[in-house]
Design a protein around this motif. Sequence first.
Motif, PDB file in Angstrom:
ATOM      1  N   PRO A 136      -6.987  -1.648   3.381  1.00 31.28           N
ATOM      2  CA  PRO A 136      -6.713  -1.798   1.946  1.00 31.28           C
ATOM      3  C   PRO A 136      -6.825  -3.253   1.529  1.00 31.28           C
ATOM      4  N   ASP A 160      -8.929  -3.611  -3.651  1.00 28.85           N
ATOM      5  CA  ASP A 160      -7.727  -3.201  -4.378  1.00 28.85           C
ATOM      6  C   ASP A 160      -7.823  -1.807  -4.978  1.00 28.85           C
ATOM      7  N   HIS A 188      -4.447  -4.913   0.160  1.00 28.03           N
ATOM      8  CA  HIS A 188      -3.170  -5.508   0.542  1.00 28.03           C
ATOM      9  C   HIS A 188      -2.363  -4.456   1.295  1.00 28.03           C
ATOM     10  N   GLU A 245      -3.891   0.133  -1.765  1.00 26.79           N
ATOM     11  CA  GLU A 245      -2.860  -0.742  -1.211  1.00 26.79           C
ATOM     12  C   GLU A 245      -1.921   0.125  -0.378  1.00 26.79           C
ATOM     13  N   ARG A 303       1.694  -8.933   4.086  1.00 23.99           N
ATOM     14  CA  ARG A 303       2.401  -8.546   2.869  1.00 23.99           C
ATOM     15  C   ARG A 303       2.854  -9.751   2.043  1.00 23.99           C
TER      16      ARG A 303
END
Length: 311
Positions: free
Chosen positions: A238, A196, A240, A199, A43
């Motif tokens: 994902p 992307d 992020h 997320e 993260r």
Amino acid sequence: MCATDPAPLASDGAPDVLHGPPPVVAGSPVEVSEGVFVIPDHRVELVPNVGIVLGEKAALVIDTGIGPHNGALVLEQARRLAGGRRRLYLTLTHFHPEHGFGAQAFKGAATIVYNRGQRAELRRKGASYLDMFKGLSPAVAAELEGVELVDPDLVYEGEAEIDLGGRTVLLREVGPAHTRSDQIVLVDGRVLFAGDLLETRIFPIAPYFPPHDTDVDGEGWIGVLDELAALAPQTVVPGHGEVTDASLIHDVRDYLAYVRDEVLRLRERGATADKTAATIAQNALTRWPSWERPEWIGLAARAFYDTSAPA
């Protein structure tokens, strides 16, 4: 820079990275499914989840991190996992700097594969995105020092399969959505790398910066998520945030559909773009209180507002 290229952007909508940790890929790869590893983003802003997929004869790296230093770190981890006998491939989920501007470390060490749209978007926007990202913070600029934009060794259109030996990887063009040339990577039909497009507990990144870059396509994005849901992957990686399952696809689709529907409702009542974006941003924070990076809500709303406006 030609008139059609995106100009370097001001801070509007850009992530706040001045006070965060440097965007460095760190930690060891974690096996999320048999033969499929992820170096987690932890993260950290501007650090992606990096994939390494092992077959009997070859290995595929998915995304590099931002800049040559991160690319070299990822290559080192891939070589460690792959050993000396496996051929290396590299592909990117999309052209954005934190996902692909470490590719130069792989030149000559791996076969680099992009879809045709990715190559075109990198050539058209890469230099201006490099300038924009260098302006985000000194730490980001340091990671981007010496970046060279790298063309692929192989280009495909539509979709392509890579046989790694006992493990098959499908590359598929699915844009325009987050970008014009998004790519998904599906491993053995069960592990989805979505870049992307998805997320985890982060408001979807909508890079909508008129007049310079307006390629994000919210309606197309929703359609892509419907296609991804139909794949019913067991594991979802994902761009992020934490690795999870297919429920994430539905969560992100619900959010984007909410923004789209609220834009239509508010615009029909005469709300301006500014008022619409502000209202949706406030209400979305109430509906999704655990999600981070709310700066992207207003940009998504503006993208839907502009593209749904009457001709």
